[in-house]
Design a protein around this motif. Structure first.
Motif, PDB file in Angstrom:
ATOM      1  N   GLU A  30      14.225  -0.434 -31.800  1.00 41.50           N
ATOM      2  CA  GLU A  30      14.295  -0.176 -30.357  1.00 41.50           C
ATOM      3  C   GLU A  30      13.691   1.205 -30.106  1.00 41.50           C
ATOM      4  O   GLU A  30      14.054   2.172 -30.775  1.00 41.50           O
ATOM      5  CB  GLU A  30      15.749  -0.177 -29.897  1.00 41.50           C
ATOM      6  N   VAL A  31      12.765   1.264 -29.163  1.00 42.67           N
ATOM      7  CA  VAL A  31      12.135   2.531 -28.804  1.00 42.67           C
ATOM      8  C   VAL A  31      12.410   2.785 -27.326  1.00 42.67           C
ATOM      9  O   VAL A  31      11.974   2.021 -26.467  1.00 42.67           O
ATOM     10  CB  VAL A  31      10.613   2.508 -29.060  1.00 42.67           C
ATOM     11  N   THR A  32      13.156   3.844 -27.068  1.00 41.66           N
ATOM     12  CA  THR A  32      13.434   4.243 -25.696  1.00 41.66           C
ATOM     13  C   THR A  32      12.439   5.328 -25.335  1.00 41.66           C
ATOM     14  O   THR A  32      12.374   6.359 -26.009  1.00 41.66           O
ATOM     15  CB  THR A  32      14.872   4.772 -25.552  1.00 41.66           C
ATOM     16  N   VAL A  33      11.658   5.061 -24.323  1.00 36.80           N
ATOM     17  CA  VAL A  33      10.580   5.966 -23.936  1.00 36.80           C
ATOM     18  C   VAL A  33      10.925   6.603 -22.603  1.00 36.80           C
ATOM     19  O   VAL A  33      11.139   5.902 -21.610  1.00 36.80           O
ATOM     20  CB  VAL A  33       9.245   5.196 -23.824  1.00 36.80           C
ATOM     21  N   SER A  34      11.003   7.934 -22.598  1.00 36.47           N
ATOM     22  CA  SER A  34      11.277   8.621 -21.341  1.00 36.47           C
ATOM     23  C   SER A  34      10.010   9.276 -20.828  1.00 36.47           C
ATOM     24  O   SER A  34       9.197   9.760 -21.609  1.00 36.47           O
ATOM     25  CB  SER A  34      12.383   9.657 -21.526  1.00 36.47           C
ATOM     26  N   PRO A 140      13.106   1.506 -21.214  1.00 37.26           N
ATOM     27  CA  PRO A 140      13.254   2.784 -20.509  1.00 37.26           C
ATOM     28  C   PRO A 140      14.659   3.342 -20.763  1.00 37.26           C
ATOM     29  O   PRO A 140      15.562   2.598 -21.158  1.00 37.26           O
ATOM     30  CB  PRO A 140      13.064   2.391 -19.039  1.00 37.26           C
ATOM     31  N   PRO A 141      14.868   4.629 -20.532  1.00 33.06           N
ATOM     32  CA  PRO A 141      16.178   5.241 -20.799  1.00 33.06           C
ATOM     33  C   PRO A 141      17.342   4.559 -20.087  1.00 33.06           C
ATOM     34  O   PRO A 141      18.444   4.515 -20.619  1.00 33.06           O
ATOM     35  CB  PRO A 141      16.011   6.678 -20.302  1.00 33.06           C
ATOM     36  N   CYS A 142      17.117   3.995 -18.917  1.00 34.04           N
ATOM     37  CA  CYS A 142      18.214   3.354 -18.180  1.00 34.04           C
ATOM     38  C   CYS A 142      18.750   2.112 -18.893  1.00 34.04           C
ATOM     39  O   CYS A 142      19.844   1.642 -18.596  1.00 34.04           O
ATOM     40  CB  CYS A 142      17.792   3.008 -16.753  1.00 34.04           C
ATOM     41  N   GLY A 155      13.954   7.348 -30.019  1.00 32.70           N
ATOM     42  CA  GLY A 155      13.676   7.832 -28.681  1.00 32.70           C
ATOM     43  C   GLY A 155      12.387   8.627 -28.716  1.00 32.70           C
ATOM     44  O   GLY A 155      12.080   9.255 -29.729  1.00 32.70           O
ATOM     45  N   VAL A 156      11.640   8.569 -27.639  1.00 33.06           N
ATOM     46  CA  VAL A 156      10.416   9.357 -27.525  1.00 33.06           C
ATOM     47  C   VAL A 156      10.505  10.135 -26.219  1.00 33.06           C
ATOM     48  O   VAL A 156      10.709   9.544 -25.149  1.00 33.06           O
ATOM     49  CB  VAL A 156       9.149   8.460 -27.525  1.00 33.06           C
ATOM     50  N   ASP A 157      10.406  11.443 -26.326  1.00 31.55           N
ATOM     51  CA  ASP A 157      10.421  12.319 -25.155  1.00 31.55           C
ATOM     52  C   ASP A 157       9.095  13.051 -25.062  1.00 31.55           C
ATOM     53  O   ASP A 157       8.509  13.413 -26.082  1.00 31.55           O
ATOM     54  CB  ASP A 157      11.538  13.362 -25.257  1.00 31.55           C
ATOM     55  N   VAL A 158       8.669  13.268 -23.837  1.00 38.22           N
ATOM     56  CA  VAL A 158       7.456  14.041 -23.594  1.00 38.22           C
ATOM     57  C   VAL A 158       7.792  15.109 -22.556  1.00 38.22           C
ATOM     58  O   VAL A 158       8.401  14.819 -21.528  1.00 38.22           O
ATOM     59  CB  VAL A 158       6.312  13.143 -23.063  1.00 38.22           C
ATOM     60  N   ASP A 159       7.416  16.322 -22.868  1.00 41.05           N
ATOM     61  CA  ASP A 159       7.555  17.402 -21.901  1.00 41.05           C
ATOM     62  C   ASP A 159       6.358  18.336 -22.054  1.00 41.05           C
ATOM     63  O   ASP A 159       5.416  18.021 -22.776  1.00 41.05           O
ATOM     64  CB  ASP A 159       8.892  18.141 -22.065  1.00 41.05           C
TER      65      ASP A 159
END
Length: 181
Positions: A30-34, A140-142, A155-159
């Motif tokens: 499972e990959v949660t992409v924000s 998605p995160p939700c 999880g993958v976060d981008v900032d």
């Protein structure tokens, strides 16, 4: 580390984070992409290329345009081994994924289901083991559940500082993370 049970990711830092050192040959990731700028497909491209070149089919279920484009334009991926299925939104995507995995006719099934249920997570995990298939669910995160039966959760976060990929345990806690290009 058990090389016979995994597909190398092709990304050294990621192999070091994952259980057994790679993607499970029979299991669910499972990959949660924000964030809209996160491109988690890059995590899988080396494995997709290797799998399709070895004649193991790849199925994309309900993919967004950006994912389709990434797969079909990557010269290392054998597009003759790629199939796309568009489903009705919601649970029909999960049932389609379950059926594809149970058939055992594919090496990797990737899906963007648009929903999440604990029962389907368990059923998908069982189907992946039965069909000896790697299943990747992008959510998605939700849709992130605090408790899950899924083999590997990322999880993958981008900032502004860049991209980070991190491992999440079955209770939803972050375990390890690394910057990723």
């Amino acid at each position: 580390r058990c090389a016979s049970r995994v597909i190398p990711t092709g990304i050294t830092v990621l192999d070091g984070m994952l259980p057994d050192g790679g993607w499970p040959k029979a299991g669910v990731v499972e990959v949660t992409v924000s964030g809209g700028r996160a491109d988690a497909m890059g995590l899988f491209m080396p494995a997709l290329a290797r799998s399709t070149q070895q004649g193991r089919g790849l199925v994309l279920v309900a993919p967004p345009y950006s994912a389709r484009k990434r797969v079909f334009t990557n010269m290392a991926v054998n597009s003759l081994g790629v199939m796309q299925i568009n489903t009705h939104p919601g649970r029909s995507t999960l049932w389609t994924v379950e059926s594809l995995m149970e058939s055992g006719g594919y090496g990797i099934v990737m899906a963007w289901p648009g929903c999440n249920t604990e029962l389907m997570d368990k059923r998908l995990q069982k189907a992946a083991m039965q069909g000896k298939v790697l299943c990747v669910l992008f959510r998605p995160p939700c849709q992130r559940r605090s408790v899950s039966a899924i083999s590997v959760r990322l999880g993958v976060d981008v900032d502004d500082a860049g991209r980070t990929v991190y491992l999440v345990n079955g209770r939803g806690d972050r375990l390890a993370g690394a910057a990723w290009n």
